[in-house]
Scaffold this active site. Structure first.
Site, PDB file in Angstrom:
ATOM      1  CB  ALA A  59     -15.554   0.471   1.604  1.00  0.00           C
ATOM      2  CB  ALA A  62     -12.723  -1.883   5.697  1.00  0.00           C
ATOM      3  CD  GLU A  63      -8.465  -0.676  -0.489  1.00  0.00           C
ATOM      4  OE1 GLU A  63      -7.476  -0.802  -1.230  1.00  0.00           O
ATOM      5  OE2 GLU A  63      -9.636  -0.682  -0.886  1.00  0.00           O
ATOM      6  CB  SER A  64      -7.402   3.027   5.686  1.00  0.00           C
ATOM      7  OG  SER A  64      -7.836   3.874   4.649  1.00  0.00           O
ATOM      8  CB  SER A  67      -3.794  -1.257   2.911  1.00  0.00           C
ATOM      9  OG  SER A  67      -4.650  -1.696   1.892  1.00  0.00           O
TER      10      SER A  67
END
Length: 140
Positions: A59, A62-64, A67
């Protein structure tokens, strides 16, 4: 002036210094008009107790990448990006090698963005599929 791909990826590397991305060894490796790809090594830094890739590390990857994809496609002189919601479905485990996260836009609005992030292993098996909502806020 638009930066070259090499210069953009080098700036991404510098932006990751002293962050979670550096700790997890996340590296932005490619991008195009509507996507960004990052990779992360699968090793003991990102294991859960039984020796496979931790879903939280997936996660974070994925967020890195999601974003950062929003970040490179907006005017960063005027706006900054924040993730506002992420969901992840983990489909397969990984013990070694790399995982690759490819972020693509589902919606690229002026204020909010929705991205799909597909996480795959070295053999291109789907490991996780994530969705990330981001928001572009004006700098004050």
């Amino acid at each position: 002036m638009q930066l070259s791909k090499k210069d953009t990826l080098e700036r991404a590397k510098l932006a990751c210094k002293n962050t979670l991305m550096e700790t997890l060894q996340i590296e932005m490796i490619d991008f195009g008009e509507d996507f960004l790809i990052a990779r992360m090594p699968v090793n003991s830094r990102v294991y859960q107790p039984d020796g496979v890739l931790h879903g939280g590390a997936t996660a974070a990857l994925a967020e890195s990448v999601g974003s950062f994809a929003s970040h490179i496609f907006i005017d960063t002189d005027k706006f900054f990006v924040r993730g506002i919601e992420i969901s992840a479905n983990h489909l397969k485990s990984v013990k070694e090698g790399f995982v690759y996260a490819k972020a693509t836009f589902i919606h690229k609005g002026r204020t909010t963005q929705l991205l799909e992030i597909r996480v795959t292993d070295d053999a291109d098996n789907l490991i996780s599929i994530c969705k990330l909502s981001t928001i572009a806020l004006p700098k004050k």
